[in-house]
Design an enzyme around this catalytic site. Structure first.
Site, PDB file in Angstrom:
ATOM      1  CB  THR A 141      -3.860   7.647  -2.833  1.00  0.00           C
ATOM      2  OG1 THR A 141      -4.979   6.843  -3.211  1.00  0.00           O
ATOM      3  CG2 THR A 141      -3.809   7.746  -1.320  1.00  0.00           C
ATOM      4  CD  GLU A 191      -2.871   1.457   0.487  1.00  0.00           C
ATOM      5  OE1 GLU A 191      -3.808   2.170   0.831  1.00  0.00           O
ATOM      6  OE2 GLU A 191      -2.819   0.919  -0.644  1.00  0.00           O
TER       7      GLU A 191
END
Length: 306
Positions: A181, A128
């Site tokens: 993101t 991630e």
């Protein structure tokens, strides 16, 4: 076991006031990940379905997560990695988290389950972090473990799960624009006034209590955010109109899903949500922007073997 296929659900993170802290899994959307043992020590990324993903194992979140697990276990087992995306990356629904979580879950099973599932969070976070340029578990935890997860602490990493009302429905609204993101995180203010911080803390407590007690009135007041929403909503086409439309149809909470552009709305019934979907679809047709609408429950299950 020579091969395994798993489903890793998509997720909604932040959930209003819980920046990098709250996240819940959703149904049907996610990644299907297939791992197959190799006779050498290589991790090979096969051509993905549903998205153009990096083929270099050092730049793919799934293989970075797997390699982190292998290093911990001192294993040199090679694997072919195939990813099928059931939703679009950059949607704000935890695409990288689904890949990372599903990959380590599958690899752990393929290696004979040497670790408990909770320990796999550490390795999924490595994948991630490659995508988002920071360590945050609000998508990884629900994708791996299911349900509504709360990150109490990052150092050390501690989580707990809260119950959610069985009747609660979630409408996902995804206008087809991409927000990375890492870029969205750059908009977050570095400081918060005492007034805003106080309101944020109050909403965090209220949201948790509302989920426990099924208090929809309190929930509608609690799904508010003083950190991300004020700066990120400008990136999402028709945000204000969509928010007002969901509230007009009886939504008991609305906000941005993760970094966006997906938004979510809580409803007490599927009927109200379905009526709202028709209105929102027409709204985006007027501005010639494709939109995905997905009605779901909060998914109690995390990664699962298919």
């Amino acid at each position: 076991m020579e091969s395994i296929q798993v489903f890793a659900p998509a997720s909604v993170a932040n959930v209003g006031p819980g920046y990098d802290t709250f996240g819940f899994a959703i149904e049907q959307l996610g990644d299907v990940i297939t791992l197959t043992k190799r006779n050498d020590h290589k991790l090979k990324v096969l051509k993905a379905e549903g998205a153009d993903l990096p083929a270099d194992p050092k730049n793919n979140v799934a293989t970075v997560a797997i390699q982190s697990l292998l290093d911990y276990l001192e294993s040199d087992q090679g694997m072919d990695v195939h990813i099928k995306k059931i939703f679009k990356p950059g949607s704000g629904l935890g695409s990288s988290a689904s890949s990372a979580s599903g990959a380590v879950f599958a690899a752990n099973h393929l290696l004979g389950n040497p670790l408990k599932i909770e320990k796999l969070l550490d390795f999924a976070l490595e994948g991630e972090a490659l995508a988002s340029k920071s360590y945050h578990a609000d998508n990884v935890a629900p994708s791996l473990l299911g349900g509504f997860q709360v990150v109490r602490s990052y150092e050390p990493l501690e989580l707990f799960r809260i119950p959610t009302p069985a009747a609660l429905r979630v409408l996902i609204i995804f206008p087809d624009v991409e927000i990375k993101t890492s870029e969205a995180k750059g908009l977050i203010p570095k400081e918060l006034s005492v007034k805003d911080a106080r309101e944020q803390w109050g909403n965090v407590g209220a949201l948790i209590h509302a989920m426990h007690s099924e208090d929809y009135s309190l929930l509608s007041h609690a799904v508010r955010d003083r950190i991300a929403e004020p700066v990120r909503k400008q990136l999402i086409p028709e945000y204000g109109k969509v928010k007002q439309t969901t509230l007009d149809f009886g939504a008991v909470g609305f906000n941005i899903s993760g970094s966006g552009p997906s938004m979510f709305a809580f409803f007490k019934s599927s009927e109200a949500a379905k009526a709202c979907m028709t209105k929102i679809e027409k709204m985006y047709q007027k501005v010639n922007l494709p939109v995905m609408l997905h009605l779901t429950k909060i998914n109690p299950n995390g990664c699962q073997i298919l």
